[in-house]
Write a protein that holds these residues in place. Structure first.
Motif, PDB file in Angstrom:
ATOM      1  N   ASN A   1     -57.025  -1.325  28.103  1.00 28.67           N
ATOM      2  CA  ASN A   1     -57.487  -2.440  27.288  1.00 28.67           C
ATOM      3  C   ASN A   1     -57.397  -3.711  28.135  1.00 28.67           C
ATOM      4  OD1 ASN A   1     -57.029  -4.838  25.412  1.00 28.67           O
ATOM      5  ND2 ASN A   1     -57.653  -3.268  23.950  1.00 28.67           N
TER       6      ASN A   1
ATOM      7  N   ASP B   1     -61.983  -6.032  24.730  1.00 30.24           N
ATOM      8  CA  ASP B   1     -61.299  -6.665  23.600  1.00 30.24           C
ATOM      9  C   ASP B   1     -62.025  -7.945  23.172  1.00 30.24           C
ATOM     10  OD1 ASP B   1     -58.930  -7.763  21.943  1.00 30.24           O
ATOM     11  OD2 ASP B   1     -58.165  -5.843  22.638  1.00 30.24           O
ATOM     12  N   ASP B   2     -61.365  -8.744  22.372  1.00 32.12           N
ATOM     13  CA  ASP B   2     -61.901  -9.952  21.749  1.00 32.12           C
ATOM     14  C   ASP B   2     -62.577 -10.865  22.784  1.00 32.12           C
ATOM     15  OD1 ASP B   2     -62.375 -12.037  20.027  1.00 32.12           O
ATOM     16  OD2 ASP B   2     -60.281 -12.380  19.516  1.00 32.12           O
TER      17      ASP B   2
ATOM     18  N   TRP C   1     -63.821  -4.125  20.587  1.00 38.48           N
ATOM     19  CA  TRP C   1     -62.976  -4.771  19.574  1.00 38.48           C
ATOM     20  C   TRP C   1     -63.821  -5.392  18.473  1.00 38.48           C
ATOM     21  CZ3 TRP C   1     -62.439  -9.743  17.648  1.00 38.48           C
ATOM     22  CH2 TRP C   1     -61.214 -10.089  17.036  1.00 38.48           C
TER      23      TRP C   1
ATOM     24  N   LYS D   1     -61.495  -0.760  18.385  1.00 34.65           N
ATOM     25  CA  LYS D   1     -60.199  -1.362  18.062  1.00 34.65           C
ATOM     26  C   LYS D   1     -60.441  -2.297  16.881  1.00 34.65           C
ATOM     27  CE  LYS D   1     -56.466  -4.289  19.828  1.00 34.65           C
ATOM     28  NZ  LYS D   1     -55.951  -5.078  20.979  1.00 34.65           N
TER      29      LYS D   1
ATOM     30  N   ASP E   1     -59.196  -4.792  14.240  1.00 33.51           N
ATOM     31  CA  ASP E   1     -58.061  -5.707  14.093  1.00 33.51           C
ATOM     32  C   ASP E   1     -58.055  -6.375  12.725  1.00 33.51           C
ATOM     33  OD1 ASP E   1     -55.746  -6.954  15.008  1.00 33.51           O
ATOM     34  OD2 ASP E   1     -56.637  -7.542  16.917  1.00 33.51           O
TER      35      ASP E   1
END
Length: 698
Positions: A298, A330-331, A375, A438, A440
């Motif tokens: 990640n 990710d973000d 994400w 992912k 969240d």
């Protein structure tokens, strides 16, 4: 008198009722003989009456009734649609008993209410699944509905439940039984770091590896409530349900989430193994059931929001060289997402950062032999977003609510909200070769609402139906949404945002009371941990990650050649062993040294195991104390090897046999005397491999 029982090879749950009244659990514990007379058990478990008491003790039934003078917390609080409190009295209506399953129906004709209780026992995992449903002829307002209520053991002196915080999940609390109640209620709208919905009640003398323990888990991802109450007469009850007043509107049907219960006669580990196996083998539905768990990378703690395609490609090269098999973006890839204040809900690729879209990065990752993950935070919205400007009414809560991480929650009870988010997410998944999300959830809700949880479930279920090959990780600022309800829809949890190996050692140790390896993400973090500031050696970081579903979450460009070598070696070891470890039981060991947290992962066939002994603090004594193993065959011989003995510090100056060669010893010796490991500093891990053998070696 009516009576029913559920049995497996370990336990019996027996219920009995007087006349048409609601039944009580008159026995729950070690397996009873098949010909046990339950009517005698019901009569024998009744307590005496003396001065200052009613002439008959009110039943501690599976839904204690205030209208029958029950002196403790009732199992149902309900009002008519007009707001008038209802005090129902339920009477027997019918039952349906099958192999390992039982359904009981009770009605109150005057109020037009029915309670349906369901129980099922799994003969292999030993978990009992119980649920309560309330049905009404006309809409009613529900304040509280308990899953089937059970008595707690009288020989218990304390109970264990779990609290926590961001980066500090699964903290074990010990509370003594006393008159009154232990009342825990989570009203944050998600499972929460603060209140994991689990409870363990040990009988006096129980440890990790021996004694009687009763375990509970409430499988719901919204707010929940737990009551562990000791009545004035000494009886004890345990109640679980949704948080009180979680249902905003009147309705004709309400139901609890499943309550998972188990009795263990071999300590906390008996509960842990039951929960681990049931979750892995009965609840999780795997996107690729025959594929090994891939080593995870990640990029979050490497780049945060600073996405540059050439940098990410370089990082992907290095991650693949270290042994990663999945790359997760990710973000920061969407909207105008340059920090955490904007663009949540604008799920379209940012052309500034990705002028050619995500395809060049995804193709590069695939060329390296890795799969690609991405994400999302689907249930949330920033006020600074295109969607909020177009539909401020889609946000849950008031206009002047306190924000969390500069964001609000979307109202997932609204079908139009779910449709919008589904369309945006589905477009990304259709247009790209992505096999992992992912997912969240970075703030608590402004108000508790069961409809929010049901709406989130519906969105996940819909996406999984169209994209069954896509695996989903449940992340909520780390471990804020971990429960069997969300894991019915996902395949992995991010246990904590803390990549501090010492903190994760304890978090993983306690989480193993409920979670198996295959769902528990654990990553090798940066040399200097971003959440604790602590500097931890690569060996400790790597071995702690290797205890669970292994991954990396650091900038691989920071690694020295030696650190990269160690990480490759541990990753290669994990890949070699992951197939059998995927189905292994994680057993907590009773360590004589409080500074050492030790676990034994035992293959289901019993012919191999690995022991991780992590030292989180300085020992009070000079020399290490032996660690007893568990669940081995006493008269069998095991070859024991300290596989990382080469990392021993030069201050470890003695000559224990394990420092130079494997040993072969009996299961009896390992479980009675135990293994004495070499001396070590804090923040280090010893790793032992054990193999069943018939050979006798020196």
């Amino acid at each position: 008198m009516r009576a029913w029982r559920l049995d497996d090879g370990r336990q019996t749950l027996a219920l009995a009722a007087t006349g048409d009244r609601l039944p009580q659990v008159v026995y729950w514990g070690a397996r009873l003989p098949d010909d046990e007379d339950l009517s005698i058990l019901q009569a024998a478990q009744m307590i005496d009456v003396t001065g200052g008491m009613l002439d008959e003790n009110p039943d501690l039934s599976i839904c204690p009734e205030a209208t029958r003078s029950f002196p403790g917390q009732p199992g149902l609080v309900v009002r008519a649609q007009s707001g008038t409190p209802m005090l129902p009295k339920f009477c027997y209506h019918g039952d349906d008993a099958g192999e390992g399953a039982l359904t009981l129906t009770y009605r109150d004709a005057d109020h037009g209410l029915a309670l349906i209780f369901s129980f099922a026992i799994d003969p292999e995992t030993h978990l009992i699944t119980a649920k309560t449903t309330l049905e009404a002829d006309a809409p009613v307002h529900l304040h509280w509905l308990a899953a089937p209520v059970v008595p707690a053991p009288q020989l218990s002196e304390e109970m264990y439940d779990f609290s926590g915080r961001w980066c500090g999940e699964f903290q074990l609390n010990t509370t003594a039984w006393s008159p009154g109640m232990r009342y825990r209620e989570n009203r944050t709208g998600r499972t929460g770091h603060e209140h994991f919905p689990g409870l363990l009640i040990p009988v006096r003398g129980a440890t990790n590896a021996q004694g009687e323990v009763y375990g509970f888990h409430y499988g719901w991802s919204g707010g929940h409530r737990m009551v562990a109450e000791e009545l004035p007469d000494g009886r004890r009850q345990v109640q679980w349900g949704h948080a009180s007043r979680l249902e905003a509107g009147a309705a004709t049907v309400f139901e609890t989430a499943p309550l998972y219960m188990v009795y263990s006669n071999d300590g906390l580990n008996g509960c842990a193994v039951a929960f681990q196996r049931h979750l892995r083998d009965r609840i999780v539905t795997w996107a690729k059931p025959d594929a090994p768990r891939p080593v995870h990378y990640n990029c979050w703690e490497a780049v945060y929001f600073d996405h540059k395609v050439d940098v990410l490609k370089d990082i992907a090269n290095r991650a693949a060289d270290l042994g990663a098999e999945r790359f997760v973006l990710d973000d920061g890839w969407f909207g105008q997402r340059d920090d955490d204040t904007r663009s949540l809900s604008d799920w379209q690729v940012d052309p500034r950062k990705y002028p050619e879209g995500l395809h060049p990065l995804i193709d590069h990752v695939h060329d390296l032999g890795m799969s690609f993950g991405i994400w999302f935070e689907p249930e949330m919205i920033n006020p600074d977003s295109d969607l909020h400007r177009a539909h401020p009414d889609w946000a849950l809560g008031s206009e002047d609510q306190t924000l969390g991480r500069q964001q609000k929650a979307l109202n997932m009870a609204l079908p139009e909200v779910r449709d919008f988010i589904y369309d945006r997410m589905a477009a990304v998944l259709r247009d790209h070769d992505i096999d992992y999300i992912k997912w969240d959830h970075n703030r608590v809700l402004p108000m508790p609402d069961a409809a929010q949880t049901r709406g989130s479930y519906a969105l996940i279920d819909r996406l999984r139906a169209e994209f069954p090959q896509v695996e989903i990780e449940s992340c909520a600022s780390g471990g804020g949404r971990i429960d069997f309800g969300i894991l019915k829809r996902t395949q992995r949890v991010w246990l904590s945002d803390s990549n501090d190996a010492i903190e994760r050692l304890r978090i993983q140790h306690n989480a193993a009371l409920f979670l198996p390896l295959v769902v528990t993400g654990s990553h090798v973090g940066p040399r200097t941990c971003h959440t604790s500031g602590r500097v931890i050696d690569i060996s400790m970081r790597a071995w702690v990650a290797a205890q669970r579903h292994m991954g990396f979450e650091m900038d691989p460009r920071e690694l020295t050649e030696e650190e990269a070598r160690v990480l490759r070696e541990v990753t290669a070891w994990w890949k070699t062993n992951r197939d059998w470890m995927a189905g292994a039981d994680i057993l907590r060991l009773d360590s004589a040294d409080p500074a050492v947290l030790a676990e034994q992962q035992l293959c289901r066939t019993g012919d191999r195991f690995v022991v991780f002994a992590g030292k989180e603090d300085t020992s009070r004594q000079i020399a290490p104390r032996p660690i007893r193993l568990t669940r081995l065959t006493p008269d069998a011989m095991y070859r024991i090897e300290l596989i990382n003995r080469g990392t021993a510090h030069h201050l470890s100056r003695g000559t224990p046999e394990l420092k130079s060669t494997p040993i072969t010893v009996s299961g009896a010796w390992l479980m009675t005397q135990g293994i004495t490991l070499p001396w070590s500093f804090p923040a280090t891990m010893w790793v032992l491999e054990g193999t069943l053998t018939d050979k006798k070696e020196r």
